[in-house]
Scaffold this motif. Sequence first.
Motif, mmCIF file in Angstrom:
data_model
loop_
_atom_site.group_PDB
_atom_site.id
_atom_site.type_symbol
_atom_site.label_atom_id
_atom_site.label_comp_id
_atom_site.label_asym_id
_atom_site.label_seq_id
_atom_site.Cartn_x
_atom_site.Cartn_y
_atom_site.Cartn_z
ATOM 1 N N LEU A 50 20.801 -34.361 8.379
ATOM 2 C CA LEU A 50 19.456 -34.516 7.831
ATOM 3 C C LEU A 50 18.463 -33.546 8.458
ATOM 4 C CD1 LEU A 50 19.205 -38.372 7.448
ATOM 5 C CD2 LEU A 50 19.652 -36.662 5.713
ATOM 6 N N THR A 51 18.777 -32.278 8.362
ATOM 7 C CA THR A 51 17.839 -31.274 8.839
ATOM 8 C C THR A 51 16.828 -30.961 7.739
ATOM 9 O OG1 THR A 51 19.242 -29.482 8.068
ATOM 10 C CG2 THR A 51 19.588 -30.235 10.336
ATOM 11 N N THR A 52 15.792 -30.239 8.093
ATOM 12 C CA THR A 52 14.764 -29.884 7.118
ATOM 13 C C THR A 52 15.335 -29.024 5.999
ATOM 14 O OG1 THR A 52 13.183 -29.899 8.932
ATOM 15 C CG2 THR A 52 12.480 -28.873 6.898
ATOM 16 N N GLY A 53 16.200 -28.103 6.343
ATOM 17 C CA GLY A 53 16.798 -27.230 5.333
ATOM 18 C C GLY A 53 17.650 -28.002 4.338
ATOM 19 N N PHE A 54 18.396 -28.993 4.831
ATOM 20 C CA PHE A 54 19.238 -29.791 3.952
ATOM 21 C C PHE A 54 18.394 -30.621 2.997
ATOM 22 C CE2 PHE A 54 21.391 -33.814 2.998
ATOM 23 C CZ PHE A 54 22.500 -33.324 2.337
ATOM 24 N N ILE A 55 17.342 -31.236 3.502
ATOM 25 C CA ILE A 55 16.472 -32.057 2.657
ATOM 26 C C ILE A 55 15.769 -31.178 1.625
ATOM 27 C CG2 ILE A 55 14.426 -33.529 2.665
ATOM 28 C CD1 ILE A 55 15.422 -34.604 5.368
ATOM 29 N N THR A 56 15.345 -29.993 2.029
ATOM 30 C CA THR A 56 14.716 -29.068 1.081
ATOM 31 C C THR A 56 15.695 -28.644 -0.001
ATOM 32 O OG1 THR A 56 13.285 -28.261 2.845
ATOM 33 C CG2 THR A 56 13.490 -26.880 0.899
ATOM 34 N N ALA A 57 16.919 -28.309 0.395
ATOM 35 C CA ALA A 57 17.937 -27.901 -0.580
ATOM 36 C C ALA A 57 18.282 -29.053 -1.524
ATOM 37 C CB ALA A 57 19.186 -27.410 0.142
ATOM 38 N N ALA A 58 18.365 -30.267 -1.001
ATOM 39 C CA ALA A 58 18.665 -31.423 -1.848
ATOM 40 C C ALA A 58 17.532 -31.675 -2.845
ATOM 41 C CB ALA A 58 18.898 -32.664 -0.992
ATOM 42 N N ALA A 59 16.284 -31.512 -2.395
ATOM 43 C CA ALA A 59 15.145 -31.698 -3.296
ATOM 44 C C ALA A 59 15.132 -30.608 -4.373
ATOM 45 C CB ALA A 59 13.841 -31.669 -2.505
ATOM 46 N N GLN A 60 15.443 -29.373 -4.004
ATOM 47 C CA GLN A 60 15.505 -28.294 -4.990
ATOM 48 C C GLN A 60 16.630 -28.526 -5.990
ATOM 49 O OE1 GLN A 60 15.836 -24.738 -2.661
ATOM 50 N NE2 GLN A 60 13.622 -24.505 -2.449
ATOM 51 N N GLY A 62 17.878 -31.445 -6.844
ATOM 52 C CA GLY A 62 17.439 -32.539 -7.705
ATOM 53 C C GLY A 62 16.448 -32.078 -8.759
ATOM 54 N N GLY A 63 15.523 -31.226 -8.374
ATOM 55 C CA GLY A 63 14.564 -30.678 -9.329
ATOM 56 C C GLY A 63 15.231 -29.818 -10.382
ATOM 57 N N ALA A 64 16.217 -29.037 -9.972
ATOM 58 C CA ALA A 64 16.938 -28.196 -10.927
ATOM 59 C C ALA A 64 17.730 -29.041 -11.914
ATOM 60 C CB ALA A 64 17.869 -27.239 -10.185
ATOM 61 N N LEU A 66 16.982 -32.140 -12.847
ATOM 62 C CA LEU A 66 16.008 -32.756 -13.747
ATOM 63 C C LEU A 66 15.488 -31.757 -14.776
ATOM 64 C CD1 LEU A 66 13.938 -35.053 -11.378
ATOM 65 C CD2 LEU A 66 15.531 -35.729 -13.163
ATOM 66 N N ALA A 67 15.238 -30.531 -14.352
ATOM 67 C CA ALA A 67 14.778 -29.501 -15.283
ATOM 68 C C ALA A 67 15.857 -29.192 -16.324
ATOM 69 C CB ALA A 67 14.394 -28.236 -14.524
ATOM 70 N N ALA A 68 17.114 -29.148 -15.896
ATOM 71 C CA ALA A 68 18.203 -28.887 -16.838
ATOM 72 C C ALA A 68 18.350 -30.032 -17.838
ATOM 73 C CB ALA A 68 19.520 -28.677 -16.078
ATOM 74 N N LEU A 69 18.205 -31.263 -17.366
ATOM 75 C CA LEU A 69 18.283 -32.398 -18.284
ATOM 76 C C LEU A 69 17.115 -32.401 -19.266
ATOM 77 C CD1 LEU A 69 19.512 -35.227 -15.905
ATOM 78 C CD2 LEU A 69 20.779 -34.132 -17.746
ATOM 79 N N LEU A 70 15.939 -32.052 -18.793
ATOM 80 C CA LEU A 70 14.778 -31.972 -19.681
ATOM 81 C C LEU A 70 14.985 -30.877 -20.727
ATOM 82 C CD1 LEU A 70 11.893 -32.837 -20.422
ATOM 83 C CD2 LEU A 70 11.091 -31.130 -18.797
ATOM 84 N N LEU A 71 15.486 -29.726 -20.310
ATOM 85 C CA LEU A 71 15.758 -28.631 -21.239
ATOM 86 C C LEU A 71 16.804 -29.043 -22.267
ATOM 87 C CD1 LEU A 71 15.308 -25.651 -21.999
ATOM 88 C CD2 LEU A 71 17.176 -25.101 -20.435
ATOM 89 N N THR A 72 17.859 -29.723 -21.828
ATOM 90 C CA THR A 72 18.889 -30.189 -22.742
ATOM 91 C C THR A 72 18.318 -31.169 -23.758
ATOM 92 O OG1 THR A 72 20.558 -29.931 -21.017
ATOM 93 C CG2 THR A 72 21.138 -31.324 -22.876
ATOM 94 N N THR A 73 17.487 -32.086 -23.296
ATOM 95 C CA THR A 73 16.880 -33.070 -24.191
ATOM 96 C C THR A 73 15.973 -32.395 -25.207
ATOM 97 O OG1 THR A 73 16.951 -34.703 -22.415
ATOM 98 C CG2 THR A 73 15.505 -35.175 -24.258
ATOM 99 N N CYS A 74 15.165 -31.459 -24.752
ATOM 100 C CA CYS A 74 14.262 -30.752 -25.670
ATOM 101 C C CYS A 74 15.028 -29.947 -26.704
ATOM 102 C CB CYS A 74 13.324 -29.839 -24.889
ATOM 103 S SG CYS A 74 12.114 -30.725 -23.911
ATOM 104 N N LEU A 75 16.084 -29.251 -26.289
ATOM 105 C CA LEU A 75 16.871 -28.469 -27.233
ATOM 106 C C LEU A 75 17.621 -29.362 -28.222
ATOM 107 C CD1 LEU A 75 18.243 -25.595 -24.992
ATOM 108 C CD2 LEU A 75 16.483 -25.474 -26.749
ATOM 109 N N ALA A 76 18.117 -30.502 -27.772
ATOM 110 C CA ALA A 76 18.790 -31.423 -28.690
ATOM 111 C C ALA A 76 17.801 -31.984 -29.704
ATOM 112 C CB ALA A 76 19.445 -32.554 -27.904
ATOM 113 N N HIS A 77 16.583 -32.300 -29.262
ATOM 114 C CA HIS A 77 15.552 -32.796 -30.172
ATOM 115 C C HIS A 77 15.168 -31.713 -31.187
ATOM 116 C CE1 HIS A 77 12.233 -35.268 -31.482
ATOM 117 N NE2 HIS A 77 11.422 -34.234 -31.326
#
Length: 96
Positions: A50-60, A62-64, A66-77
């Motif tokens: 649980l270093t700062t770099g690991f938490i930052t990478a995990a958050a990035q 997770g964001g990626a 979520l962004a991919a799922l949002l893009l997939t949903t928008c394109l399917a719609h």
Amino acid sequence: MRPRRLLIAAAATSASIIAAAVTAAVRVGVAPAPRLPTQAEARELIQQPLTTGFITAAAQLGGAVLAALLLTTCLAHLYRRCAQSLRWLPAVRLPG
């Protein structure tokens, strides 16, 4: 319940969009090319996970995702809307 073929098609679409987004980001230079950690980095991560770099990478990551799922949903719609609006067009019949 949805047919299995629709679920497989949705999973394949999501995977291809994610792969295309990662490839485009690496190609443009927005994101660094993914790489496996070295043996020393893997040992260090196991010793102190649980270093700062690991938490930052995990958050990035997770964001990626979520962004991919949002893009997939928008394109399917968008695809569904286009398919509904173009349904009235006559089918093109080719010889052969």
